[in-house]
Design a protein around this motif. Structure first.
Motif, short mmCIF file in Angstrom:
data_model
loop_
_atom_site.label_atom_id
_atom_site.label_comp_id
_atom_site.label_asym_id
_atom_site.label_seq_id
_atom_site.Cartn_x
_atom_site.Cartn_y
_atom_site.Cartn_z
N ILE A 283 0.84 -1.20 0.00
CA ILE A 283 0.00 0.00 0.00
C ILE A 283 0.87 1.25 0.00
CG2 ILE A 283 -1.63 1.37 1.37
CD1 ILE A 283 -2.89 -1.27 2.29
N CYS B 118 0.87 4.04 -2.87
CA CYS B 118 0.61 5.45 -2.59
C CYS B 118 1.69 6.34 -3.21
CB CYS B 118 0.53 5.69 -1.08
SG CYS B 118 -0.96 5.03 -0.28
N ALA C 98 -2.56 14.08 -1.18
CA ALA C 98 -2.10 12.72 -1.41
C ALA C 98 -0.62 12.58 -1.07
CB ALA C 98 -2.34 12.32 -2.87
N SER D 204 0.97 10.06 1.64
CA SER D 204 1.96 9.07 1.20
C SER D 204 3.18 9.11 2.12
CB SER D 204 2.37 9.34 -0.25
OG SER D 204 3.42 8.47 -0.64
N ALA E 11 2.20 7.42 5.29
CA ALA E 11 2.15 5.96 5.15
C ALA E 11 3.54 5.36 5.26
CB ALA E 11 1.50 5.58 3.82
N ALA F 164 -4.21 6.43 4.85
CA ALA F 164 -3.52 6.92 3.66
C ALA F 164 -4.22 6.45 2.39
CB ALA F 164 -2.07 6.45 3.66
N LYS F 165 -4.64 5.19 2.36
CA LYS F 165 -5.26 4.66 1.15
C LYS F 165 -6.61 5.33 0.87
CE LYS F 165 -4.90 1.61 -2.24
NZ LYS F 165 -6.16 1.68 -2.97
N LEU G 244 -5.62 8.71 -0.66
CA LEU G 244 -5.06 8.49 -1.99
C LEU G 244 -6.15 8.08 -2.97
CD1 LEU G 244 -2.05 8.68 -3.04
CD2 LEU G 244 -2.32 8.79 -0.56
N GLU H 277 -6.54 2.69 -7.48
CA GLU H 277 -7.57 2.94 -6.46
C GLU H 277 -8.19 1.64 -5.96
OE1 GLU H 277 -11.38 3.62 -4.64
OE2 GLU H 277 -11.19 2.80 -6.66
N THR I 160 -11.15 2.29 -1.88
CA THR I 160 -11.39 3.36 -0.91
C THR I 160 -12.46 2.99 0.10
OG1 THR I 160 -10.77 4.98 -2.61
CG2 THR I 160 -11.95 5.81 -0.69
#
Length: 371
Positions: free
Chosen positions: A228, A232, A280, A284, A287, A305-306, A309, A346, A352
């Motif tokens: 992940i 990111c 983002a 990142s 993360a 974070a995901k 992003l 994504e 998400t």
């Protein structure tokens, strides 16, 4: 907090950027897509730059660098929407270095570092729907170790890989195994994915395997969190370049005798794209910085974070296509490839909505200003 990169990290960024700009042109990428979505020669060039060795411990022939260095590299590869799955080297090297017995580390980590072998994670099953604790693959004790029976889907470059890290049920809990491609009863079915890269379905039928760890769920969570963080960073690089190309188009395209970049409504949309990119980028960084945190804290941070992003990728890619007009969806124009890459990212490693659910489930009894 100091967010400046070190001189070594800046030099690493510059080296990867030069390779992307000169060695991985849009034309070369299109040729790789047409040939199936993976080129061993390109992966070899990444190895020659030392990138496959980046996070491998020095004791096993690697450079022993950390998550921030990997993030820098993935951002630059994102600028060129590089297809070859370097992130898999970071994922599998991390799992082997932290969980595998020494003899297994000695057998595989030096070859991962040199780029001699491509080892990939094969964890996805149809019924799992991003959940890591759902695993139907079975492992049993065999004469010379273990035997695995499994079907794994969407394995990155699966029909090109030399070995797989596979989770399977062993005595009622998830364990992690290494399966060599040359082992008996290994079959793969390769195909291209939406963004032009390559994946495969992997089928094992009582296939010989080597045990990595019986603490499989914890190791798998670390692997996915590493993936992940890499995704990111890669997405930030893609979005950065998407914004640059889109803004350049707005400055060149003319209507009513003026550049359309002078239209206030379009300037506002461009500003919103830039804002989403920077949101983002900050998440990142967050993360990658949290990859070394305790497992519960790390899992919560990576899901946060995901989510951001995912929202940014959707917004930036859709705005880029709309601001580019009809050309934005043509195969000849690079923005359409950015769009497909961001759309697939994504949904990779949990979309998400999945991670929004994870963030919700992992919230403390008291959070935010009430803590």
């Amino acid at each position: 907090m100091d967010f400046d990169f070190s001189d070594d990290q800046q030099q690493l960024r510059d080296a990867v950027r030069r390779w992307v700009d000169k060695g991985y042109t849009f034309e070369r990428r299109r040729a790789i897509v047409a040939a199936g979505g993976f080129e061993r020669a390109a992966y070899g060039e990444l190895a020659e730059l030392g990138l496959t060795a980046l996070t491998v411990p020095e004791a096993h022939g690697g450079l022993g660098q950390g998550a921030i260095d990997a993030m820098v590299v993935m951002e630059e590869l994102g600028r060129g929407i590089v297809l070859e799955p370097l992130a898999q080297a970071f994922v599998t090297a991390g799992v082997l270095a932290q969980y595998a017995p020494q003899e297994l580390q000695a057998a595989w980590l030096p070859r991962i570092a040199s780029g001699e072998v491509l080892v990939v994670l094969a964890q996805q099953e149809r019924k799992a729907r991003y959940r890591l604790d759902v695993c139907e693959a079975k492992a049993v004790v065999a004469a010379n170790g273990y035997a695995l029976t499994a079907i794994k889907n969407i394995v990155s470059a699966g029909d090109q890989a030399d070995a797989f890290i596979v989770p399977a049920q062993l005595d009622g809990q998830i364990a992690l195994f290494l399966v060599e491609r040359a082992a008996a009863d290994v079959s793969t079915r390769g195909y291209g994915t939406q963004d032009g890269s390559r994946a495969a379905d992997l089928q094992l039928a009582s296939t010989p395997a080597t045990l990595i760890t019986t603490d499989g769920l914890a190791a798998l969570e670390l692997a996915v969190d590493t993936a992940i963080a890499a995704a990111c960073a890669y997405a930030v690089g893609v979005m950065d370049q998407t914004c640059a190309v889109t803004f350049d188009y707005l400055n060149q395209r003319r209507q009513f005798g003026v550049a359309i970049a002078s239209f206030q409504a379009l300037r506002h949309r461009a500003a919103d794209m830039k804002m989403q990119l920077e949101l983002a980028r900050s998440m990142s960084y967050y993360a990658s910085l949290k990859l070394g945190a305790p497992a519960e804290e790390r899992r919560r941070a990576l899901s946060r974070a995901k989510v951001q992003l995912g929202q940014s990728m959707r917004f930036v890619s859709q705005q880029a296509v709309q601001l580019s007009g009809g050309i934005g969806v043509t195969d000849e124009y690079i923005v359409s490839h950015y769009f497909k890459t961001l759309t697939q990212l994504e949904m990779s490693w949990g979309d998400t909505l999945h991670h929004l659910g994870e963030v919700s489930a992992r919230m403390q009894d008291q959070a935010g200003v009430f803590a």
